[in-house]
Design a protein around this motif. Structure first.
Motif, PDB file in Angstrom:
ATOM      1  N   GLY A 127       1.313   2.882   3.356  1.00  0.00           N
ATOM      2  CA  GLY A 127       1.841   4.228   3.579  1.00  0.00           C
ATOM      3  C   GLY A 127       1.671   5.135   2.382  1.00  0.00           C
ATOM      4  N   ALA A 128       2.429   6.224   2.420  1.00  0.00           N
ATOM      5  CA  ALA A 128       2.363   7.223   1.343  1.00  0.00           C
ATOM      6  C   ALA A 128       3.741   7.829   1.129  1.00  0.00           C
ATOM      7  CB  ALA A 128       1.334   8.296   1.675  1.00  0.00           C
ATOM      8  N   THR A 129       4.732   6.956   1.024  1.00  0.00           N
ATOM      9  CA  THR A 129       6.107   7.424   0.867  1.00  0.00           C
ATOM     10  C   THR A 129       6.297   8.188  -0.432  1.00  0.00           C
ATOM     11  OG1 THR A 129       6.894   5.518   2.131  1.00  0.00           O
ATOM     12  CG2 THR A 129       8.524   6.704   0.812  1.00  0.00           C
ATOM     13  N   HIS A 130       5.645   7.707  -1.481  1.00  0.00           N
ATOM     14  CA  HIS A 130       5.796   8.315  -2.802  1.00  0.00           C
ATOM     15  C   HIS A 130       4.465   8.822  -3.329  1.00  0.00           C
ATOM     16  CE1 HIS A 130       9.275   5.299  -2.836  1.00  0.00           C
ATOM     17  NE2 HIS A 130       9.835   6.491  -2.812  1.00  0.00           N
ATOM     18  N   ALA A 131       4.505   9.551  -4.414  1.00  0.00           N
ATOM     19  CA  ALA A 131       3.297  10.024  -5.077  1.00  0.00           C
ATOM     20  C   ALA A 131       2.455   8.822  -5.519  1.00  0.00           C
ATOM     21  CB  ALA A 131       3.664  10.888  -6.286  1.00  0.00           C
ATOM     22  N   PRO A 132       1.139   8.998  -5.674  1.00  0.00           N
ATOM     23  CA  PRO A 132       0.262   7.855  -5.948  1.00  0.00           C
ATOM     24  C   PRO A 132       0.659   7.010  -7.144  1.00  0.00           C
ATOM     25  CG  PRO A 132      -1.045   9.779  -5.390  1.00  0.00           C
ATOM     26  CD  PRO A 132       0.375  10.242  -5.479  1.00  0.00           C
ATOM     27  N   ILE A 133       0.996   7.621  -8.272  1.00  0.00           N
ATOM     28  CA  ILE A 133       1.326   6.840  -9.462  1.00  0.00           C
ATOM     29  C   ILE A 133       2.650   6.112  -9.266  1.00  0.00           C
ATOM     30  CG2 ILE A 133       1.964   7.019 -11.910  1.00  0.00           C
ATOM     31  CD1 ILE A 133      -0.188   9.141 -12.196  1.00  0.00           C
ATOM     32  N   VAL A 134       3.604   6.747  -8.610  1.00  0.00           N
ATOM     33  CA  VAL A 134       4.877   6.077  -8.308  1.00  0.00           C
ATOM     34  C   VAL A 134       4.631   4.894  -7.377  1.00  0.00           C
ATOM     35  CG1 VAL A 134       7.127   6.344  -7.202  1.00  0.00           C
ATOM     36  CG2 VAL A 134       6.247   8.162  -8.679  1.00  0.00           C
ATOM     37  N   GLN A 135       3.817   5.106  -6.350  1.00  0.00           N
ATOM     38  CA  GLN A 135       3.520   4.016  -5.418  1.00  0.00           C
ATOM     39  C   GLN A 135       2.818   2.861  -6.128  1.00  0.00           C
ATOM     40  OE1 GLN A 135       0.693   4.866  -2.274  1.00  0.00           O
ATOM     41  NE2 GLN A 135       1.567   3.304  -0.934  1.00  0.00           N
ATOM     42  N   ALA A 136       1.841   3.160  -6.982  1.00  0.00           N
ATOM     43  CA  ALA A 136       1.139   2.100  -7.712  1.00  0.00           C
ATOM     44  C   ALA A 136       2.099   1.329  -8.605  1.00  0.00           C
ATOM     45  CB  ALA A 136       0.004   2.702  -8.540  1.00  0.00           C
ATOM     46  N   ALA A 137       2.988   2.045  -9.276  1.00  0.00           N
ATOM     47  CA  ALA A 137       3.953   1.406 -10.180  1.00  0.00           C
ATOM     48  C   ALA A 137       4.904   0.496  -9.411  1.00  0.00           C
ATOM     49  CB  ALA A 137       4.740   2.468 -10.938  1.00  0.00           C
TER      50      ALA A 137
END
Length: 396
Positions: free
Chosen positions: A163-173
């Motif tokens: 999904g894409a719940t959070h911004a990309p860097i937040v999601q990756a972290a």
């Protein structure tokens, strides 16, 4: 997973995202993509469990070339690393391009990373732990969830990854930290978890071209990295201020590493741009010296070779013929001209063919890898704190 950030963390995350976007979409991003695999070879080395000194960038480039033609001047270590670099790159690319991420896809990535260690394949059915004794977890630094909980936790994670719940860097972290917390395999969790960082950033369109060396930055600042993961594994009540603060601590560590990685990659991109200018001047000076006044055509073999040189720093005539669809005579003329202009050097391949090597590119990769292992990103100010390739030999 709720994420409540502070204004300071929001600013840091925004800065990191802008830095990565500028790096990936700006001029020179293709050059970074071309040499990124050399900078990320530490994953390939780890996945092969190679002992001793890591093979040089030149040895690995020769080993990669041998996948398409007969080359003998490289060692067994370089062959293993080159093979694993290819496996990791292909597996991560497939994961990034998939419509959704599945447990099976992560399992395939893990098997690719540990291709020679089948005993570790598959989701663990035993308890594992990090640190302390090999025989019991009493003194462990961290004890992951029990094995019966792992499948459900992984299902929740792959849903989040797709999904894409959070911004990309937040999601990756968060995806990386959650994967490392679940620790679903008996070995190779760190390698898969770092690969998932690149998967998320690529899936979200933040790193379409360049590959961010964030894994190497996290490895350099290992204590800070471990402290961040430890904070993420909090025991506070979910939704409480302490829980949000713990999560923010990890996001701060990760965003800082991303920002530092983008900064170092930007410097590398500028170095390559400067190198390209030097190549142009050398070609012009050489052509003038031999009486060729007419400018190179944009479709000439020399121009094509120079354009791709960061991604193909070791070439033969057959390589140039295969990549650029030109005759053997045209390929040899172009390679010899670049050798005479002191852009390429010739090396034996152990066969009748000659290899042409862009030593400046390979030396730059080595120097960059050494710098990324310094806590100051400058080996003159702070020596590398982990294993790195030896300094390039002085040019004569």
């Amino acid at each position: 997973m709720a994420v409540v950030t502070t204004p300071e963390l929001d600013a840091l995350l925004s800065q990191a995202e802008r830095a990565v976007a500028a790096l990936d979409h700006g001029a020179g991003s293709a050059d970074l993509a071309g040499i990124a695999r050399f900078l990320l070879r530490s994953e390939a080395i780890a996945s092969s469990r190679i002992e001793g000194i890591a093979p040089s960038a030149r040895q690995i480039a020769f080993a990669e070339l041998a996948e398409h033609e007969e080359i003998r001047t490289f060692g067994a270590q370089a062959k293993l690393v080159a093979r694993n670099m290819t496996i990791v790159r292909e597996a991560t690319t497939r994961l990034a391009e998939a419509e959704t991420i599945s447990l099976e896809a992560i399992d395939r990535l893990h098997r690719a990373l540990l291709a020679d260690e089948p005993r570790h394949h598959g989701v663990r059915a035993v308890q594992n732990w990090i640190g302390g004794s090999d025989w019991h977890p009493l003194d462990a630094d961290f004890v992951p969830p029990s094995p019966e909980r792992v499948p459900a936790l992984l299902e929740d994670l792959v849903h989040y990854l797709s999904g894409a719940t959070h911004a990309p860097i937040v999601q990756a972290a968060l995806a990386h930290a959650q994967f490392e917390t679940i620790h679903p395999f008996t070995d190779g969790n760190g390698r898969v978890g770092r690969a998932l960082i690149h998967t998320v950033l690529a899936r979200r369109g933040l790193t379409v071209n360049a590959v961010l060396p964030v894994s190497l930055v996290l490895a350099t600042f290992r204590e800070r990295y471990i402290d961040g993961l430890t904070a993420y594994r909090h025991s506070a009540e979910e939704g409480s201020p302490d829980a949000h603060a713990a999560r923010c601590r990890w996001l701060e560590v990760f965003a800082t590493a991303v920002l530092q990685a983008a900064g170092q990659a930007s410097l590398l991109r500028d170095e390559i741009a400067d190198m390209r200018l030097r190549w142009e001047h050398r070609v012009e000076a050489h052509r003038a010296a031999i009486g060729r006044q007419r400018q190179l055509r944009s479709d000439s073999a020399v121009v094509h070779i120079l354009a791709d040189l960061p991604s193909t720093p070791v070439l033969t005539a057959n390589t140039v013929m295969r990549i650029h669809s030109i005759s053997e005579n045209a390929a040899m003329r172009a390679l010899n001209e670049l050798r005479d202009a002191e852009i390429l050097e010739t090396r034996s391949t152990g066969t009748r063919a000659r290899a042409f090597v862009a030593r400046e590119i390979l030396d730059l990769v080595t120097i960059t890898e050494r710098q990324l292992a310094s806590t100051r990103f400058d080996t003159r100010a702070s020596a590398p704190i982990r294993e790195v390739p030896a300094l390039p030999e002085p040019r004569t």
